[in-house]
Design a protein around this motif. Structure first.
Motif, PDB file in Angstrom:
ATOM      1  N   ALA A 171     -50.810  58.794  10.023  1.00  0.00           N
ATOM      2  CA  ALA A 171     -50.309  57.672   9.225  1.00  0.00           C
ATOM      3  C   ALA A 171     -51.439  56.855   8.607  1.00  0.00           C
ATOM      4  CB  ALA A 171     -49.434  56.779  10.097  1.00  0.00           C
ATOM      5  N   SER A 172     -52.677  57.140   9.019  1.00  0.00           N
ATOM      6  CA  SER A 172     -53.809  56.312   8.559  1.00  0.00           C
ATOM      7  C   SER A 172     -54.763  57.081   7.663  1.00  0.00           C
ATOM      8  CB  SER A 172     -54.589  55.792   9.775  1.00  0.00           C
ATOM      9  OG  SER A 172     -53.730  55.221  10.726  1.00  0.00           O
ATOM     10  N   ARG A 173     -54.274  58.188   7.063  1.00  0.00           N
ATOM     11  CA  ARG A 173     -55.154  59.024   6.249  1.00  0.00           C
ATOM     12  C   ARG A 173     -55.856  58.237   5.137  1.00  0.00           C
ATOM     13  NH1 ARG A 173     -54.390  64.697   6.339  1.00  0.00           N
ATOM     14  NH2 ARG A 173     -52.967  65.298   7.989  1.00  0.00           N
ATOM     15  N   ALA A 174     -55.095  57.417   4.456  1.00  0.00           N
ATOM     16  CA  ALA A 174     -55.680  56.684   3.327  1.00  0.00           C
ATOM     17  C   ALA A 174     -56.815  55.783   3.825  1.00  0.00           C
ATOM     18  CB  ALA A 174     -54.600  55.841   2.642  1.00  0.00           C
ATOM     19  N   ASN A 183     -64.364  56.547   4.982  1.00  0.00           N
ATOM     20  CA  ASN A 183     -65.305  57.653   4.864  1.00  0.00           C
ATOM     21  C   ASN A 183     -66.029  57.621   3.526  1.00  0.00           C
ATOM     22  OD1 ASN A 183     -65.429  61.085   4.319  1.00  0.00           O
ATOM     23  ND2 ASN A 183     -66.399  60.195   6.116  1.00  0.00           N
ATOM     24  N   ARG A 184     -65.289  57.269   2.441  1.00  0.00           N
ATOM     25  CA  ARG A 184     -65.920  57.188   1.110  1.00  0.00           C
ATOM     26  C   ARG A 184     -67.043  56.153   1.112  1.00  0.00           C
ATOM     27  NH1 ARG A 184     -60.786  57.706  -2.207  1.00  0.00           N
ATOM     28  NH2 ARG A 184     -60.531  59.965  -2.308  1.00  0.00           N
ATOM     29  N   GLN A 185     -66.811  55.071   1.840  1.00  0.00           N
ATOM     30  CA  GLN A 185     -67.831  54.019   1.957  1.00  0.00           C
ATOM     31  C   GLN A 185     -69.102  54.598   2.595  1.00  0.00           C
ATOM     32  OE1 GLN A 185     -65.872  50.660   3.773  1.00  0.00           O
ATOM     33  NE2 GLN A 185     -67.702  49.342   3.538  1.00  0.00           N
ATOM     34  N   ASP A 186     -68.912  55.382   3.691  1.00  0.00           N
ATOM     35  CA  ASP A 186     -70.056  56.008   4.355  1.00  0.00           C
ATOM     36  C   ASP A 186     -70.741  57.031   3.453  1.00  0.00           C
ATOM     37  OD1 ASP A 186     -69.818  54.595   6.761  1.00  0.00           O
ATOM     38  OD2 ASP A 186     -68.392  56.047   7.595  1.00  0.00           O
ATOM     39  N   LEU A 187     -69.919  57.841   2.736  1.00  0.00           N
ATOM     40  CA  LEU A 187     -70.494  58.873   1.861  1.00  0.00           C
ATOM     41  C   LEU A 187     -71.303  58.229   0.745  1.00  0.00           C
ATOM     42  CD1 LEU A 187     -67.498  61.377   1.562  1.00  0.00           C
ATOM     43  CD2 LEU A 187     -69.733  61.859   2.577  1.00  0.00           C
ATOM     44  N   GLY A 188     -70.766  57.141   0.188  1.00  0.00           N
ATOM     45  CA  GLY A 188     -71.470  56.427  -0.875  1.00  0.00           C
ATOM     46  C   GLY A 188     -72.808  55.898  -0.376  1.00  0.00           C
ATOM     47  N   ASN A 189     -72.773  55.250   0.780  1.00  0.00           N
ATOM     48  CA  ASN A 189     -74.021  54.744   1.359  1.00  0.00           C
ATOM     49  C   ASN A 189     -74.984  55.887   1.651  1.00  0.00           C
ATOM     50  OD1 ASN A 189     -72.877  52.231   1.292  1.00  0.00           O
ATOM     51  ND2 ASN A 189     -72.383  52.163   3.486  1.00  0.00           N
ATOM     52  N   THR A 227     -62.752  65.501   5.022  1.00  0.00           N
ATOM     53  CA  THR A 227     -61.823  66.075   4.044  1.00  0.00           C
ATOM     54  C   THR A 227     -60.417  66.061   4.642  1.00  0.00           C
ATOM     55  OG1 THR A 227     -62.107  68.273   4.979  1.00  0.00           O
ATOM     56  CG2 THR A 227     -63.646  67.635   3.260  1.00  0.00           C
ATOM     57  N   PRO A 228     -59.379  66.198   3.807  1.00  0.00           N
ATOM     58  CA  PRO A 228     -58.014  66.299   4.350  1.00  0.00           C
ATOM     59  C   PRO A 228     -57.907  67.411   5.396  1.00  0.00           C
ATOM     60  CG  PRO A 228     -57.940  66.023   1.966  1.00  0.00           C
ATOM     61  CD  PRO A 228     -59.384  66.183   2.317  1.00  0.00           C
ATOM     62  N   ASP A 229     -58.579  68.541   5.129  1.00  0.00           N
ATOM     63  CA  ASP A 229     -58.574  69.643   6.100  1.00  0.00           C
ATOM     64  C   ASP A 229     -59.145  69.208   7.447  1.00  0.00           C
ATOM     65  OD1 ASP A 229     -57.469  71.425   4.424  1.00  0.00           O
ATOM     66  OD2 ASP A 229     -59.216  72.764   4.272  1.00  0.00           O
ATOM     67  N   ARG A 230     -60.226  68.448   7.387  1.00  0.00           N
ATOM     68  CA  ARG A 230     -60.838  68.040   8.658  1.00  0.00           C
ATOM     69  C   ARG A 230     -59.981  67.016   9.390  1.00  0.00           C
ATOM     70  NH1 ARG A 230     -67.285  67.837   7.078  1.00  0.00           N
ATOM     71  NH2 ARG A 230     -67.404  70.037   6.450  1.00  0.00           N
ATOM     72  N   ILE A 231     -59.273  66.194   8.633  1.00  0.00           N
ATOM     73  CA  ILE A 231     -58.337  65.261   9.291  1.00  0.00           C
ATOM     74  C   ILE A 231     -57.205  66.062   9.927  1.00  0.00           C
ATOM     75  CG2 ILE A 231     -56.729  63.334   8.945  1.00  0.00           C
ATOM     76  CD1 ILE A 231     -58.605  62.325   6.723  1.00  0.00           C
ATOM     77  N   ASP A 232     -56.715  67.077   9.200  1.00  0.00           N
ATOM     78  CA  ASP A 232     -55.706  67.971   9.793  1.00  0.00           C
ATOM     79  C   ASP A 232     -56.224  68.564  11.093  1.00  0.00           C
ATOM     80  OD1 ASP A 232     -54.018  67.567   7.677  1.00  0.00           O
ATOM     81  OD2 ASP A 232     -54.431  69.488   6.686  1.00  0.00           O
ATOM     82  N   THR A 233     -57.480  69.007  11.059  1.00  0.00           N
ATOM     83  CA  THR A 233     -58.059  69.646  12.241  1.00  0.00           C
ATOM     84  C   THR A 233     -58.155  68.658  13.406  1.00  0.00           C
ATOM     85  OG1 THR A 233     -59.311  71.115  10.801  1.00  0.00           O
ATOM     86  CG2 THR A 233     -60.049  70.963  13.079  1.00  0.00           C
ATOM     87  N   MET A 234     -58.492  67.410  13.104  1.00  0.00           N
ATOM     88  CA  MET A 234     -58.554  66.389  14.160  1.00  0.00           C
ATOM     89  C   MET A 234     -57.181  66.202  14.803  1.00  0.00           C
ATOM     90  SD  MET A 234     -61.089  63.278  13.009  1.00  0.00           S
ATOM     91  CE  MET A 234     -60.157  62.686  11.616  1.00  0.00           C
ATOM     92  N   ILE A 235     -56.168  66.096  13.932  1.00  0.00           N
ATOM     93  CA  ILE A 235     -54.797  65.868  14.421  1.00  0.00           C
ATOM     94  C   ILE A 235     -54.329  67.072  15.222  1.00  0.00           C
ATOM     95  CG2 ILE A 235     -52.393  65.622  13.663  1.00  0.00           C
ATOM     96  CD1 ILE A 235     -53.553  63.970  11.258  1.00  0.00           C
TER      97      ILE A 235
END
Lengths: 412, 412
Positions: free
Chosen positions: B36-39, B45-51, B68-76
């Motif tokens: 439910a917290s993907r966004a 994560n974008r903040q970290d990638l930018g930095n 990535t969405p795939d990695r979030i899927d993998t975590m879940i």
């Protein structure tokens, strides 16, 4: 020492690949040679015992040093038992297919070179060497200077056994010097020694743990407890409490503190005090114990965390099992602790909640021993949680690597 | 840090006794909350990638950092898989009677408090926390400063999951400071932390191993090999050699050196060079390799022991499997090594003689991973032999204590 280490490392590769039959031949040959060398062993041991007495060793130390005919029998029996055990090296567990189609299992491999540092007990030489050899490891043995003649005599038997089997003599090396610096060197050469197993007094083990640069498999002391619950069968309780304390005084699995539920303390403590009195065991009691047994020496805070290794026993009356478990987890040494009870629920909770390497119900703490547990012998008892916990036998001297079998499988 | 440690130690007692259902509730609730917290996760994560880009992180580091969405899927999926795994805590193995009449078994117990120190990959936060929780341990997680926003977002999900299940939030704690001194403190407080698992670059792990006062479960680097034997099926060999190198460049189980039997080098190397060329992989070859592939950069001695983590591959032609094994055991990092062969005897010898935490036949080194091995996830990969070797899952986070059941048994 560097040279010993290098030789051990080279021999380790050879021993790691040796077939079970070859390793067993060496063990069985050593057993025969020991049996044929009893007179020589006892003579060498008498020399050590004489020197020990002259040097003022304690009774507990002299007890550990002595090679009685029974202990020689036990060494020989131990070798035969280790030879008869399945070889752990190369054995494969849990071989299974996983969804990707590959097949995965775990293969046991030797650790490499094991350094054993020990004090009085010369029978450790055979126990340690046999377990290390069977598990495919090379050993460097550094016994105490007080046992040097006994250890040299045993080492000769071991090397004759290796020679008979065609294995390199460097697979089992006994450090000939009694120089203390050798220990310092041995525990700080990770390039040649993979694990150190110290066996002996707390001082030795603390020093080694502090200074070692490799993993140490150890217990510092054995402050073992028996807790007699209100629901105990009193005949069992009495037998266990007497056995756990008086079967032998100098061993690490001997009970040092007896905990008794307040509901039965008045009934069982006087009976136990009579038996302990006959056997010459001095009691040191908490306030309630002293009120039941009027002639008991009061225990100090220090008594609860003392490993006497002598005919002395601390006794404490507790309100319930929870207090007993709190006492054990706080003052004990995570070695071996037992409950005597007929209560199902309490026995389950005690097993789960006591944080010790061996936890027992209705059995004497004296059973905590690799030989009694069917491991053939033990290399030591670990009170840590890393790698091994409790008596360490063959499996504790090995590790498991993963093996993967495929048919051209790639990860997608 | 001391406060975190104390809180973890207290929570550990609670988690050690928690029933499986409660722990699973926390894991499954976290999975739902993550989903439910993907966004929110992607934004953090974008903040970290930018930095990271602004701070000049390498491509390999940015790859590890990305959620990535795939990695979030993998975590879940990982959380659900860990919840579905049998609870190791309290499970009893090898319960058996021994000749004295007592019954002996081994009960799994948690290690206590696990400290995880890691760099870029924020998905480690979930993998590590879920495995530690399921195995009854408390965790202190110290991620890299470059992933701090991602890690905080994940930590919020984890603590919400713990709250839902009624477990103490201190069972999983994320170190909020990015101060380097926190790591130094964390690895030197054995009173509060039992094991440290560092995951990240070699520099980090070397520093931690050198300074830690507690056991470290680690691998320093992954210098993995594929050896293509003369008897290889060339189609399998090509698939595996390409997959092991190019499936992902930044992972520890990626092949860094390819060994090829001289008898087939002339046939397979040009084919492989074409594929590698298309994928932009730079080859660095031994003398024989360069004579077959004329445009190859010559390898230096250093190449054989380099973990590139990049599209670079060292290639060596060997005379036979023995040379390959010698090369692997000498230059490798005891991580993961594979042979491609159809030869029965050679495959058996390779499995036995290669001293690595995963040894494979006809499969890509990329499979060396707790998830692929069915462990649910992995807390790390150990190239040591003490305690655990290879991918470490639930069992590697537990120990076994002995339990003994008697009926008044004493030792005679």
């Amino acid at each position: 020492m560097q040279r010993l280490g290098q030789q051990a490392r080279e021999a380790a590769t050879n021993v790691a690949r040796a077939e079970s039959g070859i390793k067993n031949n060496a063990l069985l040959a050593t057993a025969e040679i020991l049996d044929a060398s009893r007179a020589e062993l006892v003579q060498a041991n008498r020399q050590d015992l004489g020197n020990g007495k002259a040097n003022g060793l304690t009774d507990a130390m002299l007890d550990r040093l002595e090679l009685t005919p029974d202990r020689i029998d036990t060494m020989i029996e131990g070798l035969r038992q280790v030879a008869a055990l399945p070889d752990p090296v190369g054995s494969i567990d849990n071989m299974r297919y996983v969804p990707s189609g590959i097949q995965i299992g775990q293969m046991r491999v030797p650790l490499g070179v094991i350094g054993i540092i020990y004090e009085s007990r010369p029978n450790v030489t055979v126990e340690a060497a046999s377990l290390c050899l069977k598990s495919g490891n090379a050993t460097i043995l550094r016994g105490g200077s007080e046992a040097i003649h006994s250890n040299r005599a045993i080492a000769r038997c071991l090397q004759d056994g290796l020679r008979t089997a065609g294995l390199p003599l460097e697979a089992v090396q006994v450090v000939e010097t009694t120089d203390r610096a050798a220990v310092g060197e041995m525990i700080t050469m990770p390039e040649y020694v993979d694990v150190i197993v110290p066996r002996g007094g707390k001082g030795l083990i603390e020093r080694i743990s502090r200074d070692a640069r490799v993993t140490v498999i150890k217990h510092l002391d054995g402050i073992c407890h028996v807790y007699i619950d209100e629901k105990a069968d009193l005949a069992k309780a009495e037998a266990i409490a007497v056995n756990a304390k008086t079967h032998r005084y100098g061993t690490c699995n001997t009970m040092e503190t007896l905990l008794v539920h307040s509901g039965i303390a008045g009934e069982i403590l006087p009976k136990l005090a009579d038996v302990y009195g006959e056997k010459g065991v001095e009691l040191r009691g908490c306030e309630k114990t002293c009120s039941i047994l009027s002639q008991t020496v009061p225990a100090t805070e220090e008594d609860w965390s003392t490993e006497y290794l002598a005919p002395v026993l601390a006794v404490k009356v507790v309100e319930d099992m929870d207090e007993a478990i709190r006492h054990i987890n706080r003052y004990g040494s995570h070695h071996t602790d037992a409950i005597v009870t007929e209560d199902y629920t309490l026995s389950r909770r005690f097993l789960r909640e006591v944080d010790s390497s061996s936890v027992m119900v209705n059995a004497s703490t004296r059973f905590a021993d690799g030989f009694e547990y069917g491991l053939g012998a033990e290399i030591g008892i670990s009170t840590d949680k890393i790698h091994a916990r409790g008596p360490v036998g063959l499996e504790g001297l090995t590790s498991q690597k993963y093996i993967v079998l495929g048919d051209g499988h790639i990860r997608t």
